[in-house]
Design an enzyme around this catalytic site. Sequence first.
Site, short mmCIF file in Angstrom:
data_model
loop_
_atom_site.label_atom_id
_atom_site.label_comp_id
_atom_site.label_asym_id
_atom_site.label_seq_id
_atom_site.Cartn_x
_atom_site.Cartn_y
_atom_site.Cartn_z
N GLU A 232 0.81 -1.11 -0.06
CA GLU A 232 -0.04 -0.04 0.02
C GLU A 232 0.83 1.30 -0.03
OE1 GLU A 232 -3.55 2.05 2.93
OE2 GLU A 232 -2.25 0.45 3.58
N LYS B 191 -10.61 2.32 -1.56
CA LYS B 191 -10.44 1.49 -0.08
C LYS B 191 -11.89 2.02 0.50
CE LYS B 191 -7.57 1.44 3.98
NZ LYS B 191 -6.34 1.52 4.50
N CYS C 8 -5.58 -2.95 2.90
CA CYS C 8 -5.30 -2.84 4.27
C CYS C 8 -6.36 -3.27 5.19
CB CYS C 8 -4.50 -1.66 4.44
SG CYS C 8 -3.36 -1.59 6.11
#
Length: 292
Positions: free
Chosen positions: A43, A116, A153
Amino acid sequence: MRKVTLAATQMACSGNWDDNIARAETLVRNAAMNGANIILLQELFEGPYFCQNEQPKHYKLAKPAENHPAVLHFQGLAKELGVVLPISFYELAGNTRFNTVSILDADGTNLGLYRKSHIPHGSGYQEKFYFTPGDTGFRVWDTAFGRLGVGVCWDQWFPESARSMALMGAEILMYPTAIGSELLDPTWDSAPHWQRVQQGHAGANLMPLVASNRIGTEPGANGAELTFYGSSFIAGPTGEMIAEADRSSETAITATFDLDEIAEMRAFWGIYRDRRPELYGHIVTHDGTGAS
């Protein structure tokens, strides 16, 4: 028989964009030399993890997805090497900023982006200051080497993310990551927990999973710092640990799977056949109420 070789990479990041891009490219080339077809970088690998503290100066790091320099660079590399590359970057969209991944196919085609969905906010990981929650929903992509689902993540801690992508037909799950020490309790080591949660996603959905984390210690404001614990890994379709990096080495690890063989096992196991969606209404509420 559809064999695919997956790679997880990990590296430390400096404040020099060119250096980070070059190091990431070296890892991709090394993985490709070892036969990797789909290669995951971590990331926000273009620079240090800037989310440790709330500093408005970091807003300027965001750039539009169209003609994003990192995406353009790795499009050329994906085409040259014939590999699939999910590329994480800080996206500027109008007046909004997202934590975004573009999926680059083996011919260099940009298949689209995912923003995300789950944005954390805590000591050392103050991402709500920098990112708006993603508006793309979970997505999957048909690539040259299989159907790929990618989260970012904090997404990896939510079984709903993995199951959603699996229900859309993903054959492989991937999570670029930045995680390490906890500023509130430096003795707390979340690495084993982090791995086990994702191994559970692999086993529950019967598909391989790749997680790439960063390494190294990065300073924040006011003397704080985070030490990222690497431990990037590849899990197999029953949740088994197939390949694992250590906590501090810059490396690329690989594992090979037969996607047709796994698809047969997934069908035989019956976990999708026997689902009862009509009973799961509570999961779409915040407090477990209001659903029959």
